[in-house]
Design an enzyme around this catalytic site. Structure first.
Site, PDB file in Angstrom:
ATOM      1  N   GLN A 140       0.829  -1.210   0.000  1.00  0.00           N
ATOM      2  CA  GLN A 140       0.000   0.000   0.000  1.00  0.00           C
ATOM      3  C   GLN A 140       0.868   1.267   0.000  1.00  0.00           C
ATOM      4  OE1 GLN A 140      -3.178   0.792  -0.270  1.00  0.00           O
ATOM      5  NE2 GLN A 140      -3.923  -1.295  -0.525  1.00  0.00           N
ATOM      6  N   SER A 141       1.904   1.266  -0.793  1.00  0.00           N
ATOM      7  CA  SER A 141       2.847   2.384  -0.818  1.00  0.00           C
ATOM      8  C   SER A 141       2.233   3.651  -1.403  1.00  0.00           C
ATOM      9  CB  SER A 141       4.080   1.994  -1.648  1.00  0.00           C
ATOM     10  OG  SER A 141       4.891   3.116  -1.916  1.00  0.00           O
TER      11      SER A 141
END
Length: 331
Positions: free
Chosen positions: A75-76
């Protein structure tokens, strides 16, 4: 510091707002709380990486790149903002996503930032947690280069001296805003992870002699390691800006008491902070960075570390898109 000497693409929505949080201030009955809205930088819901990418992607263009690569967690925020920036420039983007949490949740693996990566046209590869992700990225980049592609690689979080220029410049912007409204700031704090935001800020603050202490609330590494990473990058950034030695080791301070079970895993205090900001101020934090940074701020206020009569500025580093990958944390 003269930032016009460095290649830059002016795509961020700047300056970002500096706002007083009246209801949160009243609720906590401590210092006067202000927020620097770097969740409003533009490009795919915004966030702190856009400031860094203005310099990084300009460097990529200057080097004739036709593809950009970076790496980060599933989930960067950085991966999502890099994909958006590349789309704006008509450049291909390839992402390496590291499974740091081992979550099997469908939303975590398909929704939130991951969905936005795909919408921006990026291609992705996954890697298990614990690898040297920058080294993994260079291996993949070399394969593309062997096929004739001109690949520009960006370290995780955009946290190198080029990227950190964005937050050295942010320090000037923030102090300028405070000066224009006669707002004396006693403390600045924010979430710190890959080190670029904190390193850039401390270089900027020290170079203009702002005399405002900066506190990073850690989201991953232990205190000693986090501070070492920030200090080393701050020294390299100061060198790049032409002000070597402006930062001392004592200027770099991180508090890592709010990491919880690990990177990307919200603690109870993280969820409380997200709910408080949403319900008191209509502001969305994220479960990985700004939520933990705010949790640290709230707890430190309750403990009297920040006192009534002081003014503190919380820098919101963005990331609310990740909330949609964490729906199970709010059930």
């Amino acid at each position: 510091m003269h930032f016009a000497r460095f290649p830059r693409l002016h795509l961020a929505h700047l300056p970002t707002p500096l706002e007083r949080l009246d209801r949160l201030t009243k609720e906590l009955r401590g210092p006067e709380i202000w927020i620097k809205r770097d969740d409003c930088t533009g490009l795919s819901t915004g966030g702190n990486k856009t400031r860094k990418l203005e310099f990084l992607m300009a460097e990529a263009e200057a080097q004739g790149a036709d593809m950009v690569m970076t790496q980060g967690a599933t989930q960067s925020n950085h991966a999502r903002q890099t994909a958006a920036f590349a789309a704006k420039l008509g450049m291909d983007c390839h992402l390496l996503l590291e499974d740091r949490t081992q979550s099997q949740d469908v939303n975590y693996n398909k929704n939130g930032n991951v969905l936005l990566d795909y919408l921006h046209g990026a291609t992705t590869e996954k890697r298990p947690g614990g690898l040297d992700m920058n080294a993994e990225m260079e291996k993949v980049a070399d394969k593309f280069r062997a096929e004739g592609r001109k690949v520009y690689t960006i370290v995780g979080g955009g946290s190198n001296p080029t990227g950190a220029l964005g937050y050295a410049n942010c320090a000037l912007e923030l102090i300028g805003q405070a000066n224009d409204r006669s707002l004396a700031i006693d403390h600045i704090l924010h979430a710190t992870g890959s080190a670029g935001t904190q390193a850039g800020l401390i270089v900027g603050l020290k170079a203009i002699n702002a005399n405002v202490p900066l506190l990073g609330i850690g989201v991953r590494a232990p205190k000693a390691k986090q501070e070492e990473n920030v200090y080393n990058l701050a020294c390299a950034t100061a060198e790049k800006l032409g002000c070597p030695g402006v930062v001392s080791r004592a200027d770099v301070v991180a508090n890592t008491d709010y990491v919880g079970a690990g990177y990307g895993i919200p603690a109870e205090s993280t969820i409380e902070a997200i709910n408080m900001f949403a319900q008191l101020e209509g502001i969305l934090l994220d479960p990985v960075y700004s939520g933990k940074g705010a949790a640290g701020m709230i707890d430190l206020i309750r403990k009297g570390h920040f006192k009534k009569g002081e003014r503190i500025v919380f820098i919101h580093t963005g990331g609310s898109a990740a909330l949609f990958g964490y729906t199970s944390s709010f059930e």
